[in-house]
Scaffold this active site. Structure first.
Site, short mmCIF file in Angstrom:
data_model
loop_
_atom_site.label_atom_id
_atom_site.label_comp_id
_atom_site.label_asym_id
_atom_site.label_seq_id
_atom_site.Cartn_x
_atom_site.Cartn_y
_atom_site.Cartn_z
N ASP A 24 37.30 39.17 41.84
CA ASP A 24 38.01 38.10 41.14
C ASP A 24 37.09 37.34 40.18
O ASP A 24 35.88 37.27 40.40
CB ASP A 24 38.60 37.13 42.18
N HIS A 41 37.46 41.92 32.09
CA HIS A 41 37.74 43.15 32.85
C HIS A 41 36.79 44.28 32.43
O HIS A 41 36.32 45.06 33.25
CB HIS A 41 39.20 43.59 32.65
N LEU A 135 28.85 58.19 49.53
CA LEU A 135 29.68 56.98 49.64
C LEU A 135 31.18 57.32 49.46
O LEU A 135 31.55 58.05 48.55
CB LEU A 135 29.26 55.98 48.55
C1 FPP Z 1 40.73 39.74 39.00
O1 FPP Z 1 40.17 38.83 38.08
C2 FPP Z 1 40.52 41.11 38.55
C3 FPP Z 1 41.51 42.04 38.35
C4 FPP Z 1 42.94 41.80 38.59
C5 FPP Z 1 41.19 43.37 37.85
C6 FPP Z 1 39.95 44.00 38.41
C7 FPP Z 1 39.57 45.10 37.51
C8 FPP Z 1 38.32 45.44 37.19
C9 FPP Z 1 37.10 44.82 37.79
C10 FPP Z 1 38.06 46.49 36.18
C11 FPP Z 1 38.68 47.80 36.47
C12 FPP Z 1 38.13 48.44 37.67
C13 FPP Z 1 38.16 49.76 37.90
C14 FPP Z 1 37.66 50.28 39.19
C15 FPP Z 1 38.66 50.72 36.90
P1 FPP Z 1 41.15 37.82 37.34
O2 FPP Z 1 41.65 38.46 36.10
O3 FPP Z 1 42.22 37.38 38.28
O4 FPP Z 1 40.18 36.63 36.98
P2 FPP Z 1 40.56 35.09 36.96
O5 FPP Z 1 40.87 34.70 38.38
O6 FPP Z 1 39.30 34.45 36.46
O7 FPP Z 1 41.71 34.91 36.03
#
Ligand code: FPP
Length: 252
Positions: A24, A41, A135
């Site tokens: 997050d 992201h 892994l």
């Molecule tokens: C949450 O941060 C993150 C996500 C919903 C997406 C996670 C995706 C990645 C780390 C990249 C893709 C990964 C792979 C394995 C292909 P948020 O957007 O909710 O952040 P915020 O809380 O600051 O708004």
């Protein structure tokens, strides 16, 4: 079938065997830098790479990452579309490297709403790495803990229609074999970055006795050093699984 923490007390090691992470804080990382949320992201993928590498080095057996929840479809359409493209690009770019490192990749969740190209890439990536013994990396995509429990009940009753007329015979062991993480032991350590302290419908069955670690770091800033801090904290935990401290101290 793997042991369940509610049916028996597992052996605990200094290095967690299975780590589950909610990555997050990507959006806030980007907003703080006056960048579009999607840039967070993109940087988040680099953090995935660092953590996969660090887990491999530390001898972690299973790493499970929450990449897209069943509720993330509620986000703005352009962000959802970027996440899908990023998922496709990451699979295309990273699978060779993961395979070279002996990583076994699995994607869990309801994959049916994904575009056919993405579904094909997922299948190919899983087939390509299925014989690897390093892994176990699992990406949860369009995954929700409640969805998982419901799909497991449906699959169990499909496989064993006799149980519908004799529901008293349904037990944990029968059901857990149909959950999508049935191949892995329950997580020892859960990490959520980004400062929030909640489970957000991730692995709701499997986290029953998992140690929960919350970090204020945004996911794009997370790496080997931050992972080591989580491990250090984990080593201080007394994992009682319902027992008392006295009982644990008296154990030979
Ligand atoms: C949450 O941060 C993150 C996500 C919903 C997406 C996670 C995706 C990645 C780390 C990249 C893709 C990964 C792979 C394995 C292909 P948020 O957007 O909710 O952040 P915020 O809380 O600051 O708004």
């Amino acid at each position: 079938m793997l042991p369940s923490t509610t049916l028996s007390v597992p052996e605990c090691t200094d290095v967690p065997r299975h780590i589950a992470i909610i990555m997050d804080g990507n959006g806030r990382w980007a907003t703080k830098r006056f960048l579009p949320r999607t840039a967070g992201h993109v940087r988040g993928v680099q953090a995935v790479r660092r953590v996969v590498e660090a887990c491999g080095k530390k001898g972690v057996d299973y790493l499970t990452l929450f990449a897209f929840s069943s509720e993330n479809w509620r986000r703005p359409a352009d962000e959802v579309s970027l996440l899908m493209r990023l998922f496709i690009k990451t699979l295309q770019k990273e699978v060779d490297k993961l395979d070279d490192r002996g990583v076994k990749l699995r994607i869990v969740g309801d994959l049916s709403p994904f575009e056919p190209r993405l579904q094909d890439l997922i299948k190919l990536a899983e087939q390509r790495t299925e014989h690897n013994t390093g892994l176990n990396l699992t990406i949860a995509a369009n995954y929700g803990g409640r969805w998982d429990i419901l799909q497991a009940i449906k699959s169990l009753l499909q496989a064993r229609p006799d149980l519908a007329v004799n529901p008293q015979s349904i037990d944990e062991t029968l059901l857990s074999d149909f959950l999508c993480m049935a191949f892995a032991p329950e997580p020892d350590l859960f990490i959520r970055t980004g400062g929030e302290q909640r489970i957000s419908n991730f692995l709701v069955w499997q986290l029953a006795y998992t140690e929960l670690y919350f970090s204020d770091d945004f996911w794009p800033d997370f790496g080997a050093k931050e992972l080591e801090a989580a491990f250090e904290w984990y080593r201080t935990r007394e994992r009682r699984f319902g027992r008392t401290s006295d009982q644990i101290a008296k154990k030979p």
